[in-house]
Scaffold this motif. Structure first.
Motif, PDB file in Angstrom:
ATOM      1  N   PHE A 140      -5.728 -19.682 -30.097  1.00 13.42           N
ATOM      2  CA  PHE A 140      -6.962 -20.113 -29.604  1.00 13.42           C
ATOM      3  C   PHE A 140      -7.574 -21.224 -30.464  1.00 13.42           C
ATOM      4  CE2 PHE A 140      -6.215 -16.760 -26.605  1.00 13.42           C
ATOM      5  CZ  PHE A 140      -7.204 -16.853 -25.657  1.00 13.42           C
ATOM      6  N   VAL A 141      -7.831 -22.496 -30.155  1.00 11.32           N
ATOM      7  CA  VAL A 141      -8.133 -23.231 -31.140  1.00 11.32           C
ATOM      8  C   VAL A 141      -9.498 -24.159 -30.489  1.00 11.32           C
ATOM      9  CG1 VAL A 141      -5.731 -23.742 -31.821  1.00 11.32           C
ATOM     10  CG2 VAL A 141      -6.919 -25.192 -29.997  1.00 11.32           C
ATOM     11  N   ALA A 142     -10.229 -24.702 -31.421  1.00 12.06           N
ATOM     12  CA  ALA A 142     -11.459 -25.240 -31.394  1.00 12.06           C
ATOM     13  C   ALA A 142     -12.026 -25.668 -32.516  1.00 12.06           C
ATOM     14  CB  ALA A 142     -12.362 -24.147 -30.479  1.00 12.06           C
ATOM     15  N   LYS A 143     -13.188 -26.495 -32.173  1.00 16.47           N
ATOM     16  CA  LYS A 143     -13.933 -26.590 -33.492  1.00 16.47           C
ATOM     17  C   LYS A 143     -14.934 -25.751 -33.789  1.00 16.47           C
ATOM     18  CE  LYS A 143     -13.962 -31.748 -31.964  1.00 16.47           C
ATOM     19  NZ  LYS A 143     -14.343 -32.815 -31.367  1.00 16.47           N
ATOM     20  N   SER A 144     -15.191 -25.768 -35.138  1.00 20.03           N
ATOM     21  CA  SER A 144     -15.774 -24.736 -35.602  1.00 20.03           C
ATOM     22  C   SER A 144     -17.306 -24.527 -34.817  1.00 20.03           C
ATOM     23  CB  SER A 144     -16.487 -24.890 -37.096  1.00 20.03           C
ATOM     24  OG  SER A 144     -15.439 -25.086 -37.730  1.00 20.03           O
ATOM     25  N   ASN A 145     -17.621 -22.979 -34.599  1.00 22.19           N
ATOM     26  CA  ASN A 145     -18.875 -22.930 -33.977  1.00 22.19           C
ATOM     27  C   ASN A 145     -18.809 -23.025 -32.439  1.00 22.19           C
ATOM     28  OD1 ASN A 145     -20.130 -21.693 -36.481  1.00 22.19           O
ATOM     29  ND2 ASN A 145     -20.491 -23.822 -36.873  1.00 22.19           N
ATOM     30  N   THR A 146     -17.677 -22.964 -31.659  1.00 19.04           N
ATOM     31  CA  THR A 146     -17.780 -23.212 -30.429  1.00 19.04           C
ATOM     32  C   THR A 146     -17.408 -22.009 -29.581  1.00 19.04           C
ATOM     33  OG1 THR A 146     -16.490 -25.209 -30.911  1.00 19.04           O
ATOM     34  CG2 THR A 146     -16.023 -24.245 -28.680  1.00 19.04           C
ATOM     35  N   GLY A 147     -17.257 -20.864 -30.302  1.00 22.29           N
ATOM     36  CA  GLY A 147     -17.160 -19.719 -29.887  1.00 22.29           C
ATOM     37  C   GLY A 147     -15.845 -18.944 -29.493  1.00 22.29           C
ATOM     38  N   LYS A 148     -14.850 -19.409 -30.436  1.00 22.03           N
ATOM     39  CA  LYS A 148     -13.499 -18.724 -30.464  1.00 22.03           C
ATOM     40  C   LYS A 148     -13.248 -17.232 -30.564  1.00 22.03           C
ATOM     41  CE  LYS A 148     -11.694 -20.903 -33.859  1.00 22.03           C
ATOM     42  NZ  LYS A 148     -12.990 -22.102 -34.184  1.00 22.03           N
ATOM     43  N   THR A 149     -14.142 -16.736 -31.593  1.00 15.84           N
ATOM     44  CA  THR A 149     -14.242 -15.219 -31.934  1.00 15.84           C
ATOM     45  C   THR A 149     -14.805 -14.469 -30.705  1.00 15.84           C
ATOM     46  OG1 THR A 149     -13.982 -15.762 -34.381  1.00 15.84           O
ATOM     47  CG2 THR A 149     -14.905 -13.690 -33.489  1.00 15.84           C
ATOM     48  N   THR A 150     -15.859 -15.077 -30.323  1.00 16.63           N
ATOM     49  CA  THR A 150     -16.576 -14.255 -29.182  1.00 16.63           C
ATOM     50  C   THR A 150     -15.808 -13.987 -28.166  1.00 16.63           C
ATOM     51  OG1 THR A 150     -18.671 -15.053 -29.868  1.00 16.63           O
ATOM     52  CG2 THR A 150     -18.419 -14.309 -27.654  1.00 16.63           C
ATOM     53  N   LEU A 151     -14.879 -15.251 -27.391  1.00 21.63           N
ATOM     54  CA  LEU A 151     -13.914 -15.382 -26.494  1.00 21.63           C
ATOM     55  C   LEU A 151     -12.942 -14.218 -26.554  1.00 21.63           C
ATOM     56  CD1 LEU A 151     -13.079 -16.200 -23.415  1.00 21.63           C
ATOM     57  CD2 LEU A 151     -12.398 -17.996 -24.530  1.00 21.63           C
ATOM     58  N   LEU A 152     -12.225 -14.420 -28.040  1.00 21.83           N
ATOM     59  CA  LEU A 152     -11.072 -13.879 -28.374  1.00 21.83           C
ATOM     60  C   LEU A 152     -11.416 -12.019 -28.130  1.00 21.83           C
ATOM     61  CD1 LEU A 152      -9.199 -15.629 -31.196  1.00 21.83           C
ATOM     62  CD2 LEU A 152      -8.292 -14.562 -29.037  1.00 21.83           C
ATOM     63  N   GLU A 153     -12.479 -11.755 -28.717  1.00 16.16           N
ATOM     64  CA  GLU A 153     -12.887 -10.512 -28.709  1.00 16.16           C
ATOM     65  C   GLU A 153     -12.889  -9.975 -27.299  1.00 16.16           C
ATOM     66  OE1 GLU A 153     -16.608  -8.950 -31.533  1.00 16.16           O
ATOM     67  OE2 GLU A 153     -17.206 -10.862 -30.435  1.00 16.16           O
ATOM     68  N   LYS A 154     -13.528 -10.735 -26.538  1.00 17.99           N
ATOM     69  CA  LYS A 154     -13.674 -10.199 -25.086  1.00 17.99           C
ATOM     70  C   LYS A 154     -12.573 -10.235 -24.359  1.00 17.99           C
ATOM     71  CE  LYS A 154     -18.445 -11.821 -24.813  1.00 17.99           C
ATOM     72  NZ  LYS A 154     -19.166 -12.906 -24.104  1.00 17.99           N
ATOM     73  N   VAL A 155     -11.422 -11.306 -24.710  1.00 16.42           N
ATOM     74  CA  VAL A 155     -10.008 -11.009 -24.015  1.00 16.42           C
ATOM     75  C   VAL A 155      -9.411 -10.113 -24.657  1.00 16.42           C
ATOM     76  CG1 VAL A 155      -8.021 -12.638 -23.803  1.00 16.42           C
ATOM     77  CG2 VAL A 155     -10.026 -13.963 -23.541  1.00 16.42           C
ATOM     78  N   ILE A 156      -9.224  -9.799 -25.969  1.00 13.68           N
ATOM     79  CA  ILE A 156      -8.651  -8.626 -26.578  1.00 13.68           C
ATOM     80  C   ILE A 156      -9.324  -7.343 -25.874  1.00 13.68           C
ATOM     81  CG2 ILE A 156      -8.503  -7.319 -28.698  1.00 13.68           C
ATOM     82  CD1 ILE A 156      -8.447  -9.964 -30.189  1.00 13.68           C
ATOM     83  N   GLN A 157     -10.407  -7.162 -25.671  1.00 13.52           N
ATOM     84  CA  GLN A 157     -10.841  -5.916 -24.931  1.00 13.52           C
ATOM     85  C   GLN A 157     -10.357  -5.902 -23.634  1.00 13.52           C
ATOM     86  OE1 GLN A 157     -15.060  -6.533 -25.497  1.00 13.52           O
ATOM     87  NE2 GLN A 157     -15.343  -5.641 -27.465  1.00 13.52           N
ATOM     88  N   GLU A 158     -10.237  -6.955 -22.954  1.00 18.60           N
ATOM     89  CA  GLU A 158      -9.703  -6.960 -21.531  1.00 18.60           C
ATOM     90  C   GLU A 158      -8.196  -6.723 -21.489  1.00 18.60           C
ATOM     91  OE1 GLU A 158      -9.470  -6.947 -17.379  1.00 18.60           O
ATOM     92  OE2 GLU A 158     -11.474  -7.119 -18.548  1.00 18.60           O
ATOM     93  N   LEU A 159      -7.672  -7.190 -22.325  1.00 18.40           N
ATOM     94  CA  LEU A 159      -5.830  -6.800 -22.480  1.00 18.40           C
ATOM     95  C   LEU A 159      -5.757  -5.622 -22.736  1.00 18.40           C
ATOM     96  CD1 LEU A 159      -4.891 -10.406 -23.911  1.00 18.40           C
ATOM     97  CD2 LEU A 159      -4.455  -9.660 -21.618  1.00 18.40           C
TER      98      LEU A 159
END
Length: 170
Positions: free
Chosen positions: A8-27
């Motif tokens: 998961f890539v993006a510029k800083s402060n785009t929300g990578k960690t927030t999205l990853l947290e939710k995707v990990i929880q879902e998986l």
């Protein structure tokens, strides 16, 4: 690499960690075992002065492992960042998928996280065309050659990861 990996890539402060947290929880809810690797371009320290583990590492231990009944932590000194493939092969043989945060210059398959307010341009479809881009998770519609997922719908992103990465060769 034998393990399935997506960055998961993006510029800083785009929300990578927030999205990853939710995707990990879902998986995880679906029964998958997930590994995660966070790329940090800066120096970090997970050990603290005064703790026994810190004292052993400070004394010169090149590798220091602390373990308990629930988890372990490994501190390994090295002269250069180990190749991502080596990290995955060494530490993630017991998971179904490894999700990384960062590694935008790697050859890994990627999902780019995009927020209109953060930047009008993409990393993987901007000045350079990254052929490893699988999808973009965005808060705005985009006209791209890859699927555009809803950044605010982690279930949709998890579905994509399952279909395109986890079940790709099954």
């Amino acid at each position: 690499m034998s393990a399935r990996v997506v960055a998961f890539v993006a510029k800083s402060n785009t929300g990578k960690t927030t999205l990853l947290e939710k995707v990990i929880q879902e998986l995880e809810k679906r029964g998958y075992r997930i590994g995660a690797i966070k790329h940090d371009a800066h120096s970090f320290d997970i050990d603290h002065p005064g703790k026994d583990s810190h004292r052993l590492a400070a004394a010169g231990a090149a590798t220091m492992l602390i373990t308990s009944p629930e988890k372990l932590a490994l501190i390994k000194k090295h002269a250069r960042t180990p190749p991502l493939e080596e990290l995955v092969e060494t530490y993630f043989s017991d998971v179904d998928i490894v999700l990384t945060e960062g590694f935008k210059r790697s050859s890994l398959p990627k999902i780019e996280v995009h927020r209109r307010e953060r930047s009008p341009t993409l990393l993987c479809r901007g000045e350079e065309h990254d052929p490893t881009l699988l999808a973009v998770a965005s808060d705005e519609p985009l006209d791209l050659d890859v699927p555009v997922l809803d950044i605010n719908n982690p279930v949709q992103v998890a579905d994509f990861v399952v279909e395109r990465i986890i079940r790709a060769d099954q």
